[in-house]
Design an enzyme around this catalytic site. Structure first.
Site, PDB file in Angstrom:
ATOM      1  N   GLY A   1       2.739  49.829  32.259  1.00 13.77           N
ATOM      2  CA  GLY A   1       1.403  50.205  32.945  1.00 13.77           C
ATOM      3  C   GLY A   1       0.403  49.874  31.981  1.00 13.77           C
ATOM      4  O   GLY A   1       0.160  50.407  31.063  1.00 13.77           O
ATOM      5  N   HIS A   2      -0.551  48.755  32.354  1.00 11.73           N
ATOM      6  CA  HIS A   2      -1.493  48.157  31.588  1.00 11.73           C
ATOM      7  C   HIS A   2      -2.797  48.597  32.221  1.00 11.73           C
ATOM      8  O   HIS A   2      -3.304  48.069  33.291  1.00 11.73           O
ATOM      9  CB  HIS A   2      -1.214  46.772  31.380  1.00 11.73           C
TER      10      HIS A   2
ATOM     11  N   GLY B   1      -3.092  50.151  24.592  1.00  6.61           N
ATOM     12  CA  GLY B   1      -4.147  49.529  24.975  1.00  6.61           C
ATOM     13  C   GLY B   1      -4.192  48.118  25.031  1.00  6.61           C
ATOM     14  O   GLY B   1      -5.166  47.231  25.312  1.00  6.61           O
ATOM     15  N   LYS B   2      -3.003  47.539  25.698  1.00  9.29           N
ATOM     16  CA  LYS B   2      -2.872  45.970  25.831  1.00  9.29           C
ATOM     17  C   LYS B   2      -3.539  45.451  26.900  1.00  9.29           C
ATOM     18  O   LYS B   2      -4.198  44.343  26.716  1.00  9.29           O
ATOM     19  CB  LYS B   2      -1.229  45.698  25.821  1.00  9.29           C
TER      20      LYS B   2
ATOM     21  N   GLN C   1       5.220  47.334  26.561  1.00  5.35           N
ATOM     22  CA  GLN C   1       5.952  48.165  25.901  1.00  5.35           C
ATOM     23  C   GLN C   1       5.504  47.951  24.400  1.00  5.35           C
ATOM     24  O   GLN C   1       4.325  47.355  24.180  1.00  5.35           O
ATOM     25  CB  GLN C   1       7.417  48.142  25.827  1.00  5.35           C
TER      26      GLN C   1
ATOM     27  N   ASP D   1       1.648  51.506  25.210  1.00  6.75           N
ATOM     28  CA  ASP D   1       0.404  52.351  25.762  1.00  6.75           C
ATOM     29  C   ASP D   1      -0.584  52.289  24.599  1.00  6.75           C
ATOM     30  O   ASP D   1      -1.650  52.955  24.592  1.00  6.75           O
ATOM     31  CB  ASP D   1       0.718  53.764  26.240  1.00  6.75           C
TER      32      ASP D   1
ATOM     33  N   ASP E   1     -12.483  56.333  19.112  1.00  5.71           N
ATOM     34  CA  ASP E   1     -13.258  57.332  19.475  1.00  5.71           C
ATOM     35  C   ASP E   1     -12.293  58.818  19.803  1.00  5.71           C
ATOM     36  O   ASP E   1     -13.245  59.662  19.969  1.00  5.71           O
ATOM     37  CB  ASP E   1     -13.791  56.898  20.932  1.00  5.71           C
TER      38      ASP E   1
HETATM   39  P1  GDP Z   1      -1.074  49.585  27.451  1.00  6.25           P
HETATM   40  O1  GDP Z   1       0.018  49.806  28.256  1.00  6.25           O
HETATM   41  O2  GDP Z   1      -0.993  49.112  26.277  1.00  6.25           O
HETATM   42  O3  GDP Z   1      -1.908  48.482  28.397  1.00  6.25           O
HETATM   43  O4  GDP Z   1      -1.935  50.868  27.407  1.00  6.25           O
HETATM   44  P2  GDP Z   1      -2.144  51.934  28.744  1.00  6.25           P
HETATM   45  O5  GDP Z   1      -3.271  51.236  29.824  1.00  6.25           O
HETATM   46  O6  GDP Z   1      -0.821  52.388  29.265  1.00  6.25           O
HETATM   47  O7  GDP Z   1      -2.963  53.217  27.977  1.00  6.25           O
HETATM   48  C1  GDP Z   1      -4.111  53.082  27.302  1.00  6.25           C
HETATM   49  C2  GDP Z   1      -5.092  54.112  27.929  1.00  6.25           C
HETATM   50  O8  GDP Z   1      -5.997  54.132  26.920  1.00  6.25           O
HETATM   51  C3  GDP Z   1      -5.620  53.543  29.190  1.00  6.25           C
HETATM   52  O9  GDP Z   1      -5.964  54.588  29.987  1.00  6.25           O
HETATM   53  C4  GDP Z   1      -6.726  52.899  28.729  1.00  6.25           C
HETATM   54  O10 GDP Z   1      -7.924  52.579  29.658  1.00  6.25           O
HETATM   55  C5  GDP Z   1      -7.254  53.583  27.599  1.00  6.25           C
HETATM   56  N1  GDP Z   1      -7.922  53.122  26.314  1.00  6.25           N
HETATM   57  C6  GDP Z   1      -7.892  51.755  25.991  1.00  6.25           C
HETATM   58  N2  GDP Z   1      -8.509  51.490  24.832  1.00  6.25           N
HETATM   59  C7  GDP Z   1      -9.214  52.622  24.739  1.00  6.25           C
HETATM   60  C8  GDP Z   1     -10.095  52.946  23.541  1.00  6.25           C
HETATM   61  O11 GDP Z   1     -10.542  52.467  22.746  1.00  6.25           O
HETATM   62  N3  GDP Z   1     -10.510  54.286  23.637  1.00  6.25           N
HETATM   63  C9  GDP Z   1     -10.097  55.158  24.829  1.00  6.25           C
HETATM   64  N4  GDP Z   1     -10.711  56.384  24.711  1.00  6.25           N
HETATM   65  N5  GDP Z   1      -9.391  54.812  25.569  1.00  6.25           N
HETATM   66  C10 GDP Z   1      -8.758  53.733  25.613  1.00  6.25           C
HETATM   67  P1  IMO Z   2       3.634  49.641  28.278  1.00  5.45           P
HETATM   68  O1  IMO Z   2       3.641  48.199  28.566  1.00  5.45           O
HETATM   69  C1  IMO Z   2       5.236  53.608  27.074  1.00  5.45           C
HETATM   70  C2  IMO Z   2       9.778  53.752  27.251  1.00  5.45           C
HETATM   71  C3  IMO Z   2       9.910  55.043  28.564  1.00  5.45           C
HETATM   72  C4  IMO Z   2      11.293  55.331  27.878  1.00  5.45           C
HETATM   73  C5  IMO Z   2      11.899  53.898  27.262  1.00  5.45           C
HETATM   74  C6  IMO Z   2      13.079  53.164  28.049  1.00  5.45           C
HETATM   75  O2  IMO Z   2       2.659  50.377  29.298  1.00  5.45           O
HETATM   76  O3  IMO Z   2       3.108  50.046  26.966  1.00  5.45           O
HETATM   77  P2  IMO Z   2      12.837  51.860  30.383  1.00  5.45           P
HETATM   78  O4  IMO Z   2      12.153  52.369  31.596  1.00  5.45           O
HETATM   79  O5  IMO Z   2      12.223  50.602  29.730  1.00  5.45           O
HETATM   80  O6  IMO Z   2      14.273  51.844  30.671  1.00  5.45           O
HETATM   81  O7  IMO Z   2      12.172  53.089  29.282  1.00  5.45           O
HETATM   82  O8  IMO Z   2      10.892  53.083  27.174  1.00  5.45           O
HETATM   83  N1  IMO Z   2       8.580  52.887  28.165  1.00  5.45           N
HETATM   84  C7  IMO Z   2       7.526  52.935  27.582  1.00  5.45           C
HETATM   85  N2  IMO Z   2       6.535  53.902  27.156  1.00  5.45           N
HETATM   86  N3  IMO Z   2       4.730  52.492  27.525  1.00  5.45           N
HETATM   87  C8  IMO Z   2       5.604  51.390  28.266  1.00  5.45           C
HETATM   88  O9  IMO Z   2       5.045  50.232  28.633  1.00  5.45           O
HETATM   89  C9  IMO Z   2       6.870  51.716  28.400  1.00  5.45           C
HETATM   90  N4  IMO Z   2       7.858  51.046  28.930  1.00  5.45           N
HETATM   91  C10 IMO Z   2       9.089  51.872  28.640  1.00  5.45           C
HETATM   92  O10 IMO Z   2       9.372  55.947  28.485  1.00  5.45           O
HETATM   93  O11 IMO Z   2      11.178  56.170  26.878  1.00  5.45           O
HETATM   94 MG    MG Z   3       1.026  51.555  29.509  1.00  2.00          MG
END
Ligand code: GDP
Ligand code: IMO
Ligand code: MG
Length: 421
Positions: free
Chosen positions: A40-41, A15-16, A222, A13, A331
């Site tokens: 979840g991207h 911000g990929k 991840q 998470d 931010d």
């Molecule tokens: P990912 O799994 O690495 O793609 O990240 P996620 O989408 O799960 O979580 C990142 C969250 O932060 C999402 O809700 C993005 O919209 C948000 N996000 C990404 N970059 C930024 C940033 O620079 N600032 C803020 N405030 N939110 C961001």
């Molecule tokens: P993105 O790509 C954050 C965490 C789960 C748990 C552990 C194992 O959005 O960054 P699993 O379902 O893989 O057996 O869970 O890994 N986890 C993540 N945490 N972002 C993710 O993906 C994750 N994918 C798995 O919360 O701790």
């Molecule tokens: Mg994510």
């Protein structure tokens, strides 16, 4: 040509999704190489927000081929839901997306095994997303799995039934109630949707694209600290989230890896169980969660929050040979009086700069404090506009890791991205 790589350097998470979307215009191919719908991207543009789980984050761009690589595990039901949402938005998804025949399938019973084994673990549970990831990779390495290419075989249904029976036998050890039938019906229908896509030998497609001077970006899911080999085992996912996973997940040689872009948040978050040395179980942690909207994009669970951990970040940089760093969510720290960074750990009174093997021992972070910038950076678009205090923080991280920070993300929208130099 070489493959550039986007990796999360923390616990996911980072911000990929946003960053891959921003980088995509410079590439012809975006390829996911590991993980599955546990990811979840999130992407935001035109005042809309999208969350992708299996489909690469380049899907919204024209003239870009998106590939679900052979290291990925796919749940056809979740995949079909994503496809149908993209179709509603008018995205020509059949033209833009190809799927590796070698990618493994997540069966309905994999999800049940995931849930049953987590329930049986009780307090020691991993905190899995319960998408069946672990059991699907177990069948892959156990050489029992079903692959996407198998759906074209006349014997597919038979092989599916045989594996399902094996799973049902395995489930007998658990005191766990379940119903396979409903999800299975949907799953078998969704297989038909997968068949509508171009199924490929992705290793050939990718190596031919490289030979043809096409630019390829590999999108990690991840984060490094969830890596099966180098993460905080057993509180990890079941794939290689580090750079090495690109080679095994796409079928490219190590020498074909180009730039490795490592993404990290300006602080840390973690969903699920496991060690988190800089975790803040106080008002500051709550503030980070509230301001950063730190709730899982896949499960909606509140994310645990804490200060940036340089011991862990340097470890991730080392394992993957990161060549450029991207900092996100700067931010979110706008209103904090002070910003802390862990520069070492104290374990049993001894200071160390290394991640310990034994993660059960209490780890006390050694912090360095920075003055907060107390100004909103969300509307800033140039490095020169950024507050001195934020730049001091950034330069310190560069000095400690020895890697330049090339992108500073100041918001979730595409435009809220500052490219340096
Ligand atoms: P990912 O799994 O690495 O793609 O990240 P996620 O989408 O799960 O979580 C990142 C969250 O932060 C999402 O809700 C993005 O919209 C948000 N996000 C990404 N970059 C930024 C940033 O620079 N600032 C803020 N405030 N939110 C961001
Ligand atoms: P993105 O790509 C954050 C965490 C789960 C748990 C552990 C194992 O959005 O960054 P699993 O379902 O893989 O057996 O869970 O890994 N986890 C993540 N945490 N972002 C993710 O993906 C994750 N994918 C798995 O919360 O701790
Ligand atoms: Mg994510």
């Amino acid at each position: 040509m070489k493959v550039n790589v986007v990796l999360g350097l923390q616990w996911g998470d980072e911000g990929k999704g946003k960053i891959v979307d921003v980088l995509t215009p410079a590439y012809s191919v975006i390829a996911r190489f590991q993980g599955g719908p546990n990811a979840g991207h999130s992407l935001e543009f035109d005042d809309k927000k999208f969350v992708l789980h299996t489909i690469p984050s380049g899907i919204f761009h024209e003239k870009v081929t998106n590939i679900i690589g052979s290291g990925v595990v796919i749940d056809p039901v979740i995949f079909e839901e994503e496809v149908s949402q993209l179709k509603k938005l008018g995205v020509p998804v059949y033209e833009r997306l190809m799927i590796a025949k070698r990618a493994h399938l997540i069966l309905p019973t994999h999800r049940i095994i995931d849930a049953a084994s987590e329930a049986a673990k009780g307090k020691t549970k991993i905190g899995s997303t319960l998408k069946g990831i672990g059991p699907a990779y177990m069948d892959k390495t156990g050489r029992n799995g079903l692959r996407v290419g198998d759906i074209l075989s006349p014997a597919f249904k038979e092989r599916y039934e045989a594996l399902k029976q094996k799973h049902l036998e395995f489930l007998k050890q658990f005191d766990f109630e379940y119903n396979v039938a409903d999800y299975e019906k949907q799953w078998l229908q969704s297989i038909e949707e997968v068949k509508k896509f171009t199924l490929i030998e992705s290793e050939y497609v990718i190596n031919e694209a490289l030979a043809g001077s096409q630019k390829i970006l590999a999108e990690g899911a991840q984060g490094s600290l969830l890596d099966i080999d180098f993460g905080s085992y057993p509180f990890v996912t079941s794939s290689n989230t580090v750079c090495a996973g690109v080679c095994t997940g796409l079928g490219i040689a190590p020498g074909k890896i180009g730039n490795v872009f490592g993404i990290f948040k300006a602080y840390c978050t973690r969903v699920g169980s496991g060690p988190f040395p800089t975790e803040l179980n106080d008002d500051t942690g709550e503030r980070l969660r509230r301001i950063g909207h730190e709730f899982g994009a896949t499960t909606g669970r509140p994310r645990r929050t804490g200060w940036l951990d340089l011991v862990a970040l340097k470890y991730a940089v080392m394992i993957s040979g990161v060549t450029q760093l991207f900092i996100t969510k700067a931010d979110v720290l706008d209103t904090f009086d002070t910003v802390k960074v862990a520069v070492a750990y104290k374990i049993n009174g001894k200071e160390t700069q290394q991640l310990p093997f034994e993660t059960n021992e209490p780890i006390e972070p050694v912090y360095k404090e920075f003055k907060g910038w107390k100004r909103s950076v969300a509307a800033m678009r140039k490095e020169e506009e950024l507050p001195f205090e934020l730049m001091t923080y950034i330069r310190f991280i560069e000095k400690e890791t020895g890697v330049p920070i090339q992108i500073i993300s100041v918001g979730s929208h595409r435009e809220q991205t500052i490219l340096r130099n």
